[in-house]
Design a protein around this motif. Structure first.
Motif, short mmCIF file in Angstrom:
data_model
loop_
_atom_site.label_atom_id
_atom_site.label_comp_id
_atom_site.label_asym_id
_atom_site.label_seq_id
_atom_site.Cartn_x
_atom_site.Cartn_y
_atom_site.Cartn_z
N ARG A 124 0.84 -1.21 0.00
CA ARG A 124 0.00 0.00 0.00
C ARG A 124 0.87 1.26 0.00
O ARG A 124 0.62 2.20 -0.73
N GLU A 125 1.93 1.24 0.81
CA GLU A 125 2.85 2.39 0.85
C GLU A 125 3.54 2.57 -0.49
O GLU A 125 3.73 3.70 -0.95
N ALA A 126 3.93 1.46 -1.10
CA ALA A 126 4.60 1.53 -2.41
C ALA A 126 3.66 2.13 -3.45
O ALA A 126 4.07 3.00 -4.23
N ILE A 127 2.41 1.69 -3.45
CA ILE A 127 1.44 2.24 -4.40
C ILE A 127 1.24 3.73 -4.13
O ILE A 127 1.23 4.55 -5.05
N LEU A 136 -2.99 6.86 -9.82
CA LEU A 136 -4.42 6.86 -10.15
C LEU A 136 -4.73 5.86 -11.25
O LEU A 136 -5.68 5.08 -11.16
N ALA A 137 -3.90 5.86 -12.30
CA ALA A 137 -4.12 4.92 -13.41
C ALA A 137 -4.00 3.48 -12.91
O ALA A 137 -4.83 2.63 -13.24
N PHE A 138 -2.99 3.22 -12.10
CA PHE A 138 -2.79 1.87 -11.56
C PHE A 138 -3.97 1.43 -10.70
O PHE A 138 -4.49 0.33 -10.87
N LYS A 163 -1.98 3.00 -20.59
CA LYS A 163 -1.20 1.76 -20.68
C LYS A 163 0.24 2.01 -20.24
O LYS A 163 0.82 1.19 -19.51
N GLU A 164 0.81 3.12 -20.68
CA GLU A 164 2.19 3.44 -20.30
C GLU A 164 2.29 3.70 -18.80
O GLU A 164 3.25 3.26 -18.15
N TYR A 165 1.32 4.44 -18.23
CA TYR A 165 1.32 4.71 -16.79
C TYR A 165 1.25 3.42 -15.99
O TYR A 165 1.99 3.23 -15.02
N VAL A 166 0.35 2.52 -16.38
CA VAL A 166 0.18 1.25 -15.65
C VAL A 166 1.44 0.41 -15.78
O VAL A 166 1.94 -0.15 -14.79
N GLN A 171 6.36 -1.63 -13.19
CA GLN A 171 7.82 -1.77 -13.13
C GLN A 171 8.38 -1.17 -11.85
O GLN A 171 9.22 -1.78 -11.19
N MET A 172 7.89 0.01 -11.47
CA MET A 172 8.36 0.65 -10.25
C MET A 172 8.02 -0.19 -9.03
O MET A 172 8.85 -0.37 -8.13
N LEU A 173 6.80 -0.72 -8.98
CA LEU A 173 6.38 -1.54 -7.84
C LEU A 173 7.18 -2.84 -7.77
O LEU A 173 7.55 -3.29 -6.69
N ARG A 174 7.44 -3.45 -8.92
CA ARG A 174 8.25 -4.68 -8.93
C ARG A 174 9.65 -4.40 -8.38
O ARG A 174 10.18 -5.19 -7.61
N GLN A 175 10.22 -3.27 -8.80
CA GLN A 175 11.55 -2.92 -8.31
C GLN A 175 11.55 -2.71 -6.80
O GLN A 175 12.43 -3.19 -6.09
#
Length: 193
Positions: A124-127, A136-138, A163-166, A171-175
Motif C-alpha cells: 500500500r505504501e509503495a502504491i 491513479l491509473a494503476f 497503458k504506459e502509466y500502468v 515496473q516501479m512496484l516490482r523494483q
C-alpha cells in the motif's frame, strides 16, 4: 442503471442510515466488485461471501466515512484487501496441511505470522509513493478493475498514456518489492502483475 448522487451526498445519506441508497450502491458496484474479487479468488461462493462482507463492513463503518474518502475507492480498496486476506488464509491452510505431513515444519511457526500484514502495508505504501497520475491509473485499472478506456475517460487522457502509466507503475512496484523482500516480490507477481 440509476445514477448515483455525488460522494458527499452518499456519505451523508449513509451516516443517516439511508438503506435505499445503500441498496443503490450495492446494485451499482456489486458486479464490478465481484469480477475483481473473482479474478483473485476464483470460487463463486467465496467471492460472493467476500462481496457481502465488504458491503456489511461499509454499513457498519458508515459513520466513520468522511467527505475526503471516495465511497467507490473505499469499496474497491476494501474488497481488494479482504480478498487478499481470504487468499492468504487459503494458502496458509494449504501450507499448514503440508507442514503437518512434514516433521521439519513446526505448527507454532504458522500461529504468529504477521508477515502478510507487513507485506500488504508495504505494498500500500509503495502504491501511495507512485507519482500521482501513475498511481491513479494503476488503482483504477488494477484495483478497481476498470478498462484502459474507462481509466482514460476518468483521467481525461489517451488510452495509450494509461497503458504506459500502468506499465511504468508495475515496473516501479516490482523494483520496490524486489529490493524489499523476495516473498513480497512473489506475492506481487502472482496477485498484482
Amino acid at each position: 442503471m440509476k445514477v448515483l448522487p455525488d460522494n458527499n451526498t452518499i456519505i451523508a445519506a449513509l451516516a443517516e442510515g439511508d438503506e435505499q441508497l445503500f441498496g443503490q450502491l450495492y446494485d451499482y458496484y456489486s458486479q464490478a466488485l465481484f469480477r475483481n474479487i473473482y479474478k483473485l479468488l476464483p470460487d463463486t461462493q467465496e467471492a460472493e461471501d467476500v462481496l457481502q462482507t465488504v458491503f456489511l463492513k461499509l454499513w457498519e463503518q458508515r459513520h466513520s466515512l468522511n467527505s475526503k474518502q471516495s465511497v467507490a475507492g473505499w469499496l474497491f480498496t476494501t474488497s481488494f484487501y479482504m480478498t487478499m486476506t481470504c487468499v492468504r488464509k487459503k494458502v496458509k491452510t494449504r501450507m499448514q496441511a503440508l507442514a503437518e505431513t512434514s516433521l521439519e515444519v513446526k505448527q507454532e511457526e504458522w500461529e504468529h505470522d504477521d508477515r502478510y500484514e507487513k507485506k500488504t502495508a508495504f505494498l500500500r505504501e509503495a502504491i501511495d509513493s507512485l507519482p500521482e497520475r501513475k498511481r491513479l491509473a494503476f488503482e483504477l485499472y488494477k484495483i478497481q478493475g476498470k478498462s484502459y478506456k474507462e481509466v482514460a475517460e476518468t483521467l481525461g487522457i489517451k488510452e495509450e498514456t494509461v497503458k504506459e502509466y500502468v506499465k511504468s507503475a508495475l515496473q516501479m512496484l516490482r523494483q520496490m518489492a524486489a529490493k524489499s523482500d523476495v516473498a513480497l516480490y512473489t506475492l506481487f507477481v502472482f496477485f498484482i502483475a
